[in-house]
Motif scaffolding. Sequence first.
Motif, PDB file in Angstrom:
ATOM      1  N   PRO A 144       0.814  -1.237   0.000  1.00 42.13           N
ATOM      2  CA  PRO A 144       0.000   0.000   0.000  1.00 42.13           C
ATOM      3  C   PRO A 144       0.837   1.271   0.000  1.00 42.13           C
ATOM      4  O   PRO A 144       0.454   2.265  -0.600  1.00 42.13           O
ATOM      5  N   VAL A 145       1.999   1.195   0.694  1.00 45.14           N
ATOM      6  CA  VAL A 145       2.868   2.376   0.686  1.00 45.14           C
ATOM      7  C   VAL A 145       3.340   2.686  -0.727  1.00 45.14           C
ATOM      8  O   VAL A 145       3.345   3.836  -1.182  1.00 45.14           O
ATOM      9  N   ALA A 146       3.749   1.632  -1.468  1.00 45.39           N
ATOM     10  CA  ALA A 146       4.192   1.818  -2.854  1.00 45.39           C
ATOM     11  C   ALA A 146       3.048   2.320  -3.732  1.00 45.39           C
ATOM     12  O   ALA A 146       3.234   3.172  -4.605  1.00 45.39           O
ATOM     13  N   GLY A 147       1.812   1.777  -3.478  1.00 44.39           N
ATOM     14  CA  GLY A 147       0.660   2.238  -4.253  1.00 44.39           C
ATOM     15  C   GLY A 147       0.361   3.702  -4.023  1.00 44.39           C
ATOM     16  O   GLY A 147       0.093   4.459  -4.961  1.00 44.39           O
ATOM     17  N   VAL A 148       0.391   4.096  -2.747  1.00 43.97           N
ATOM     18  CA  VAL A 148       0.153   5.510  -2.435  1.00 43.97           C
ATOM     19  C   VAL A 148       1.230   6.392  -3.062  1.00 43.97           C
ATOM     20  O   VAL A 148       0.954   7.463  -3.614  1.00 43.97           O
ATOM     21  N   LYS A 149       2.473   5.927  -3.005  1.00 45.12           N
ATOM     22  CA  LYS A 149       3.578   6.700  -3.576  1.00 45.12           C
ATOM     23  C   LYS A 149       3.420   6.864  -5.077  1.00 45.12           C
ATOM     24  O   LYS A 149       3.605   7.954  -5.625  1.00 45.12           O
ATOM     25  N   ASN A 150       3.026   5.759  -5.763  1.00 43.68           N
ATOM     26  CA  ASN A 150       2.829   5.841  -7.219  1.00 43.68           C
ATOM     27  C   ASN A 150       1.657   6.748  -7.568  1.00 43.68           C
ATOM     28  O   ASN A 150       1.694   7.486  -8.555  1.00 43.68           O
ATOM     29  N   SER A 151       0.586   6.689  -6.738  1.00 46.95           N
ATOM     30  CA  SER A 151      -0.580   7.548  -6.999  1.00 46.95           C
ATOM     31  C   SER A 151      -0.223   9.018  -6.852  1.00 46.95           C
ATOM     32  O   SER A 151      -0.597   9.859  -7.665  1.00 46.95           O
TER      33      SER A 151
END
Length: 277
Positions: free
Chosen positions: A48-55
């Motif tokens: 989720p951290v990577a997803g938030v960062k990509n978003s």
Amino acid sequence: MIIIVGLIVSFGLMSFSVVVRNNRATPPMIQQFGNDVVGLGNRLVALPVAGVKNSVSSISNLLNTYQENNRLKKQVQQLAQTKVRDQALTGENQKLKTQLKLNNTLTDYDALTATVIARTPSSWQDQVVIDKGSAAGIKKNMPVLSGKGLVGRIAEVNRTNSKVELLSNTNEAANRFAVQITNKSGETVNGIISGYDNDKNQIEMGNITTKKKIEKGDRVSTSGLGGVMPAGLYIGTVAATGHDDYGLASKIMINPAADVSSVSFVTVAIRQAQTTE
């Protein structure tokens, strides 16, 4: 004492664990289980951290793209405006150069350059209004040139502006003036401007009774007869020859040297004897 014993046992177990780990290819079962649990937890947190960062990165890129697009749109609009202005200035510059070249050929009269300030659709082919009048020494019937040749004459004079009657004026009551054709042999044929053919964009020359040979391409200029205009003002070239409606006299069609449909700057030819202080 209990705490000291506990610390000694803990350090001993840690030392034993290090020795065992160094001597074994794989860690103990309990350590493996703990490592797997920790690794799974890291992956669960990292996704989720990577997803938030990509978003966040995508949104930032989108905002940057939007801002850059707005800047490019403004630059495109400015470029279009600059291009239009450049074309207008180029055309105006070319017309002024042509007008300057024309003025340099006027030797027997003074040249007064003026700008067209009005041209109504209802009288587009009849007249234009220029920004020079009696205060500048302009008088009625003075010849008006533009581009490469004659375009008309002064029809009405005010203090600060004047009306120019164009050659394309089809009004039969309009004042006409004397012209002459110079053929290939150097002979001259006199006549009078009698009309204008809007469909062919040609000047009509009538009242010609001579038998002298007139050919296509012969030069036409003012003759100076009648005292209205000076002689030698270039009008155009012969386009075709024929006869009038009664078959009694020749009728000449002339291609005008100047484009009367696009007049921005003009030169009023003032005879030196008529100039004012």
